[in-house]
Design a protein around this motif. Sequence first.
Motif, mmCIF file in Angstrom:
data_model
loop_
_atom_site.group_PDB
_atom_site.id
_atom_site.type_symbol
_atom_site.label_atom_id
_atom_site.label_comp_id
_atom_site.label_asym_id
_atom_site.label_seq_id
_atom_site.Cartn_x
_atom_site.Cartn_y
_atom_site.Cartn_z
ATOM 1 N N SER A 53 0.836 -1.227 0.013
ATOM 2 C CA SER A 53 -0.123 -0.070 -0.023
ATOM 3 C C SER A 53 1.020 1.228 0.128
ATOM 4 O O SER A 53 0.472 2.168 -0.872
ATOM 5 N N SER A 54 1.897 1.115 0.815
ATOM 6 C CA SER A 54 2.815 2.446 0.748
ATOM 7 C C SER A 54 3.289 2.496 -0.232
ATOM 8 O O SER A 54 3.679 3.654 -1.039
ATOM 9 N N ASP A 55 3.829 1.495 -1.142
ATOM 10 C CA ASP A 55 4.636 1.421 -2.418
ATOM 11 C C ASP A 55 3.715 1.966 -3.417
ATOM 12 O O ASP A 55 4.272 2.920 -4.452
ATOM 13 N N LEU A 56 2.399 1.619 -3.327
ATOM 14 C CA LEU A 56 1.414 2.127 -4.458
ATOM 15 C C LEU A 56 1.275 3.667 -4.129
ATOM 16 O O LEU A 56 1.214 4.397 -5.154
ATOM 17 N N THR A 107 3.290 5.512 -3.075
ATOM 18 C CA THR A 107 4.502 6.210 -3.390
ATOM 19 C C THR A 107 4.637 6.217 -5.162
ATOM 20 O O THR A 107 4.854 7.381 -5.812
ATOM 21 N N GLU A 108 4.118 5.084 -5.816
ATOM 22 C CA GLU A 108 4.103 5.087 -7.255
ATOM 23 C C GLU A 108 2.993 5.992 -7.668
ATOM 24 O O GLU A 108 3.234 6.630 -8.800
ATOM 25 N N GLN A 109 2.048 6.024 -7.094
ATOM 26 C CA GLN A 109 0.815 7.114 -7.421
ATOM 27 C C GLN A 109 1.412 8.535 -7.577
ATOM 28 O O GLN A 109 1.031 9.321 -8.373
ATOM 29 N N GLY A 137 4.116 9.645 -7.741
ATOM 30 C CA GLY A 137 5.426 9.643 -8.844
ATOM 31 C C GLY A 137 4.856 9.894 -10.141
ATOM 32 O O GLY A 137 5.131 10.651 -11.080
ATOM 33 N N ALA A 138 3.681 9.088 -10.487
ATOM 34 C CA ALA A 138 2.982 9.032 -11.697
ATOM 35 C C ALA A 138 2.335 10.271 -11.853
ATOM 36 O O ALA A 138 2.264 10.825 -12.947
ATOM 37 N N THR A 139 1.654 10.782 -10.829
ATOM 38 C CA THR A 139 0.933 12.020 -10.662
ATOM 39 C C THR A 139 1.960 13.112 -11.159
ATOM 40 O O THR A 139 1.689 14.254 -11.617
ATOM 41 N N ALA A 140 3.220 13.244 -10.436
ATOM 42 C CA ALA A 140 4.177 14.396 -10.613
ATOM 43 C C ALA A 140 4.490 14.102 -12.270
ATOM 44 O O ALA A 140 4.818 15.234 -12.695
#
Length: 151
Positions: A88-91, A93-95, A97-100
């Motif tokens: 969940s934490s990784d998700l 972080t990935e979200q 990053g994807a938003t950025a």
Amino acid sequence: MSGLTEILLQLGVGIVPIGVAYLAFRSATDANKKTQQTAVLQAERQAELERSKVDADAFVRAKTIYEDALNQMERQVARVQTQANQVSSDLVTEQSGATAMRDQIRQLQAQIRAMERTVITLRSQLLAAGLAPAPVSEITGPYTLGPRPPE
């Protein structure tokens, strides 16, 4: 009649010990039956006690196995929960990053559109000034990164 009386008397005296012997035999037989019944009851009680001991031992073993399995399952659930929290934490972080990255792509697309408008404006100004703009093939690429190849 004294002979008959004497015979009856002897017969009566003989019957009494036989009656006593019969009663003694009967009492011994009854006592033997009672003893056997008592022995059977004691054996049954002992067998029931042994079954109870075996059942108690089996219960203790089953309880130990059950508790061990339960402890293992609790540890496994805790590990899975920890892994789920990490995923969940990784998700997140990935979200983020994807938003950025999407925001950067939008900014770059906006800059490209602004540059395209600038190029169109500059081309119009060059044409209005009577100068020839650069050929289209040079504007569209292909472009290589790094040092320019020798011409």
